[in-house]
Design an enzyme around this catalytic site. Structure first.
Site, PDB file in Angstrom:
ATOM      1  CB  CYS A  67      -0.827   0.075   1.270  1.00  0.00           C
ATOM      2  SG  CYS A  67      -1.920  -1.327   1.516  1.00  0.00           S
TER       3      CYS A  67
ATOM      4  NE  ARG B 188       4.153   1.696  -1.608  1.00  0.00           N
ATOM      5  CZ  ARG B 188       5.222   0.941  -1.412  1.00  0.00           C
ATOM      6  NH1 ARG B 188       6.233   1.025  -2.245  1.00  0.00           N
ATOM      7  NH2 ARG B 188       5.296   0.104  -0.402  1.00  0.00           N
TER       8      ARG B 188
ATOM      9  CD1 TRP C 270      -1.725  -5.423  -2.830  1.00  0.00           C
ATOM     10  CD2 TRP C 270      -2.705  -4.414  -4.551  1.00  0.00           C
ATOM     11  NE1 TRP C 270      -1.825  -6.321  -3.844  1.00  0.00           N
ATOM     12  CE2 TRP C 270      -2.413  -5.743  -4.912  1.00  0.00           C
ATOM     13  CE3 TRP C 270      -3.332  -3.583  -5.494  1.00  0.00           C
ATOM     14  CZ2 TRP C 270      -2.718  -6.262  -6.162  1.00  0.00           C
ATOM     15  CZ3 TRP C 270      -3.639  -4.108  -6.734  1.00  0.00           C
ATOM     16  CH2 TRP C 270      -3.324  -5.433  -7.060  1.00  0.00           C
TER      17      TRP C 270
ATOM     18  CG  ASN D  87       2.742  -0.679   3.111  1.00  0.00           C
ATOM     19  OD1 ASN D  87       2.208  -1.686   2.684  1.00  0.00           O
ATOM     20  ND2 ASN D  87       3.948  -0.299   2.739  1.00  0.00           N
ATOM     21  N   GLY D  88       1.342  -3.016   5.236  1.00  0.00           N
ATOM     22  CA  GLY D  88       1.988  -4.232   5.718  1.00  0.00           C
ATOM     23  C   GLY D  88       0.963  -5.221   6.233  1.00  0.00           C
TER      24      GLY D  88
ATOM     25  CD  GLU E 219       6.639 -17.816 -16.902  1.00  0.00           C
ATOM     26  OE1 GLU E 219       5.697 -18.290 -17.567  1.00  0.00           O
ATOM     27  OE2 GLU E 219       6.664 -16.616 -16.569  1.00  0.00           O
TER      28      GLU E 219
ATOM     29  CE  LYS F 236       6.912 -13.511 -18.299  1.00  0.00           C
ATOM     30  NZ  LYS F 236       6.115 -14.164 -17.304  1.00  0.00           N
TER      31      LYS F 236
ATOM     32  CD  GLU G 119       4.798 -12.026 -21.459  1.00  0.00           C
ATOM     33  OE1 GLU G 119       5.065 -12.684 -20.447  1.00  0.00           O
ATOM     34  OE2 GLU G 119       3.713 -11.441 -21.609  1.00  0.00           O
TER      35      GLU G 119
ATOM     36  CG  HIS H  21      10.602 -38.034 -29.575  1.00  0.00           C
ATOM     37  ND1 HIS H  21      10.709 -39.326 -30.048  1.00  0.00           N
ATOM     38  CD2 HIS H  21      11.030 -38.071 -28.286  1.00  0.00           C
ATOM     39  CE1 HIS H  21      11.152 -40.116 -29.073  1.00  0.00           C
ATOM     40  NE2 HIS H  21      11.363 -39.372 -27.994  1.00  0.00           N
TER      41      HIS H  21
ATOM     42  CE  LYS I 154       0.235  -7.570 -14.410  1.00  0.00           C
ATOM     43  NZ  LYS I 154       1.378  -8.458 -14.638  1.00  0.00           N
TER      44      LYS I 154
HETATM   45  C1  F6R Z   1       2.679 -13.640 -19.125  1.00  0.00           C
HETATM   46  C2  F6R Z   1       1.424 -13.251 -18.503  1.00  0.00           C
HETATM   47  C3  F6R Z   1       0.180 -13.918 -18.960  1.00  0.00           C
HETATM   48  C4  F6R Z   1      -0.741 -14.181 -17.769  1.00  0.00           C
HETATM   49  C5  F6R Z   1      -2.090 -14.736 -18.236  1.00  0.00           C
HETATM   50  C6  F6R Z   1      -2.980 -15.093 -17.077  1.00  0.00           C
HETATM   51  O1  F6R Z   1       3.762 -12.936 -18.573  1.00  0.00           O
HETATM   52  O2  F6R Z   1       1.409 -12.411 -17.645  1.00  0.00           O
HETATM   53  O3  F6R Z   1       0.465 -15.103 -19.627  1.00  0.00           O
HETATM   54  O4  F6R Z   1      -0.105 -15.089 -16.922  1.00  0.00           O
HETATM   55  O5  F6R Z   1      -2.728 -13.791 -19.040  1.00  0.00           O
HETATM   56  O6  F6R Z   1      -3.222 -13.989 -16.286  1.00  0.00           O
HETATM   57  P1  F6R Z   1      -3.808 -14.148 -14.830  1.00  0.00           P
HETATM   58  O7  F6R Z   1      -2.789 -14.815 -13.999  1.00  0.00           O
HETATM   59  O8  F6R Z   1      -4.118 -12.751 -14.394  1.00  0.00           O
HETATM   60  O9  F6R Z   1      -5.048 -14.990 -14.941  1.00  0.00           O
END
Ligand code: F6R
Length: 585
Positions: free
Chosen positions: A2, A27, A68, A94-95, A460, A464, A467, A483, A580
């Site tokens: 927060c 935050r 938050w 905050n915490g 993963e 990363k 993307e 294969h 996001k």
């Molecule tokens: C990759 C990424 C996405 C999310 C996916 C699911 O870095 O951020 O692949 O992991 O869109 O998002 P959440 O976890 O919010 O359901």
């Protein structure tokens, strides 16, 4: 996470507090509020962003908060500041207060009336309990009772001062002329002053218009030098990091630590189940795949992992505990899967980072990760916080079902608690990783291979890389290369290999030889010096129990993709075509 702020001086407290809070919105932004001494203390607080606040009072002393949520859903009543019973003193926090249940009960017995579901409110009542006309004295007595992480600021309408304390949550003081500032982070007051003192853990500060005094928790005075900040506001919001993604990568020790701490106080995780289904998307799906390994290893139950978008169109397995993993809590496919699992009569448990997010309305139980808001589109700290939750859940369930000895339980929990330390050590390998990023940045394809519990980390690492750098990348179980994908390996193609020293070690070395023979450029992440003999480049990662190696390997891979994307000049925090929260199916 927060944001808290405080102001004492000659300006309009309303203006300073609101503009400072806006600078801290990164935050947290699920509610906000201010308390200002205008003859008496007045409070305005609401769910939602700072722009929702209607502050029609003013003064020159006050505190503020942007929240938050960790305890209690985002709502008007759970927004800070909190008042004591008499409405004369206000606090922001905050915490996480770990011993809040026992303290709250004690205070209720003594007649204090609580109006929120938060852990924070008790701090106002605790100070009130000790208050006998001296805020400083009461404040010290109260904070000595608190366990957990906190940055707290408190004001009383009869005393012109701010008291604040810090333990494991950030707090900085801004020094002005006939005015002083307080905040969770420097950008909050950088428009007013660039002279700062960064408080250390277990320190208290007392601010008046012309005076700043720092103490330790035993009330002994502490001397601290003033620092001069010469960053821009934009830089400062990212705490000097070039991108939010890098900042969030470096926040992982604290994100994991906070997550473990917040779960340790849970006593409702003793669930009965014979099988488990994990449903998620993207990075959260990869956390689910690691979860499968750890659950099967410790609980000996079958675990099935599905992409949420696929789960929707298949037969639902009955009598399965269904785990929905989503950092945002808003992913449409995962919410639809939760509804489907519930409709089939399964017990559902969501793991999410956002308190009160949509998914929490469609499940029986919620485990919150406490990673703080993640601004970069690429998930980093929420991923390791999800892993921490899954490991914690598996370790607790294995103990409850008596599948592991008390000694093994202690040893697993101890290793989990040390994960933040191992992540910290991995972060120090960054200079080595930058060198490798330079070597691979101009590649057309990059392969990531691993076995066992690190196979999802290879996936993963590739996700990363794709993307944020836009380089084509694939993750494979190392044994699968022959294969088909081996046909793509030619001279100079980077192959990133994950080589923990466990039962997969020898086989990984064989796979490394396979790709080396095709003249691939082989990078290995391993704690073993020996691996260096077989690869072009060894990045030594900390020697953690191999069952926990996903934590260190993923952090190294996040840094590798970050630096590759940075070299290529990509828009790292907002990669093209991505968002996001994905709220469409
Ligand atoms: C990759 C990424 C996405 C999310 C996916 C699911 O870095 O951020 O692949 O992991 O869109 O998002 P959440 O976890 O919010 O359901």
């Amino acid at each position: 996470m927060c944001g808290i702020v405080g102001y004492i001086g000659f300006r309009s407290a309303r203006e300073v507090l609101l503009s400072s809070l806006r600078r801290l919105e990164y935050r947290g932004y699920d509610s906000a509020g201010v308390a200002i001494v205008a003859d008496e203390i007045k409070v305005e607080k609401r769910r939602g962003s700072i722009d929702n606040l209607k502050v029609d009072f003013d003064g020159s002393l006050g505190i503020g908060h942007t929240r938050w949520a960790t305890h209690g859903i985002p709502s008007d009543k759970n927004a800070h500041p909190f008042l004591d019973c008499q409405g004369k003193l206000a606090i922001v926090h905050n915490g996480i207060i770990e011993n809040y249940l026992s303290l709250r009960e004690e205070l209720i017995k003594k007649g204090h009336k609580f109006v929120s579901d938060t852990d924070s409110e008790l701090i106002a009542h605790l100070i009130e309990e000790y208050y006998q006309g001296d805020l400083k004295d009461a404040f010290f007595k109260a904070i000595r009772k608190l366990k957990g992480s906190f940055a707290i600021a408190a004001i009383h309408q009869d005393e012109r001062k701010i008291l604040a304390a810090k333990n494991e949550s950030p707090l900085v003081i801004g020094i002005g002329d006939h005015e002083n500032f307080l905040a969770s982070d420097i950008p909050a007051f950088l428009a007013y002053t660039n002279r700062v003192i960064v408080l250390k853990d277990k320190e208290v500060c007392e601010l008046t218009d012309d005076f700043v005094q720092i103490y330790d928790f035993d009330e002994k005075e502490v001397r601290r030098d003033v620092e001069y900040i010469n960053w821009s506001l934009e830089d400062a919001e990212k705490s000097g990091y070039e991108h939010f993604m890098l900042k969030e990568i470096f926040e992982q020790p604290i994100a994991v630590d906070n997550t473990i701490h917040s779960l340790i106080s849970r006593n409702d995780l003793d669930l009965e189940f014979d099988s488990m289904v994990i449903v998620a998307c993207g990075t959260s799906y990869h956390a689910g795949l690691v979860g499968k390994y750890i659950m099967e290893e410790l609980l000996h139950v079958p675990v099935y992992v599905y992409y949420a978008s696929e789960y929707r169109y298949r037969e639902v397995l009955e009598n399965s505990l269904t785990l929905l993993i989503t950092q945002s809590g808003e992913t449409a496919d995962t919410i639809a899967a939760a509804r489907k699992a519930m409709a089939a009569g399964n017990t559902t448990l969501a793991i999410t980072n956002v308190v009160g997010s949509s998914i929490t309305n469609y499940v029986d139980m919620v485990l919150y990760t406490s990673a703080g808001p993640e601004i970069g589109v690429a998930a980093t700290k929420t991923f390791t916080a999800q892993l921490a939750s899954l490991y914690y859940f598996a370790i607790e369930a294995a103990r409850n079902k008596m599948l592991i000895s008390p000694m093994r339980y202690e040893s697993l929990l101890n290793t989990l608690r040390k994960v933040p330390y191992y992540i910290e050590k991995t972060l120090s390998v960054e200079p080595r990783i930058i060198k490798e990023a330079k070597k691979i940045a101009n590649s057309k394809d990059i392969f990531f291979i691993a076995r066992g519990i690190n196979y999802p980390i290879a996936l993963e690492g590739a996700l990363k890389m794709k993307e944020i750098s836009y380089i084509h990348a694939e993750g494979y179980p190392a044994g699968e290369l022959k294969h088909g994908p081996l046909a793509l390996i030619e001279e100079g193609v980077p192959v990133v290999t994950l080589v923990p020293v466990d039962k997969t070690y020898e086989k990984m070395l064989s796979n490394i030889k396979e790709v080396s023979a095709r003249k691939a450029y082989v990078i290995a992440l391993s704690p073993s010096e020996e691996v260096g003999k077989y690869v072009d480049s060894l990045i030594k990662v900390p020697d953690i129990d191999p069952l926990f190696s996903p934590f260190v390997n993923v952090v190294a891979l996040q840094l590798l993709s970050y630096h590759t994307a940075r070299i290529l000049g990509r828009n790292i925090d907002k990669p093209r075509n991505l968002a996001k929260s994905v709220t469409v199916e």
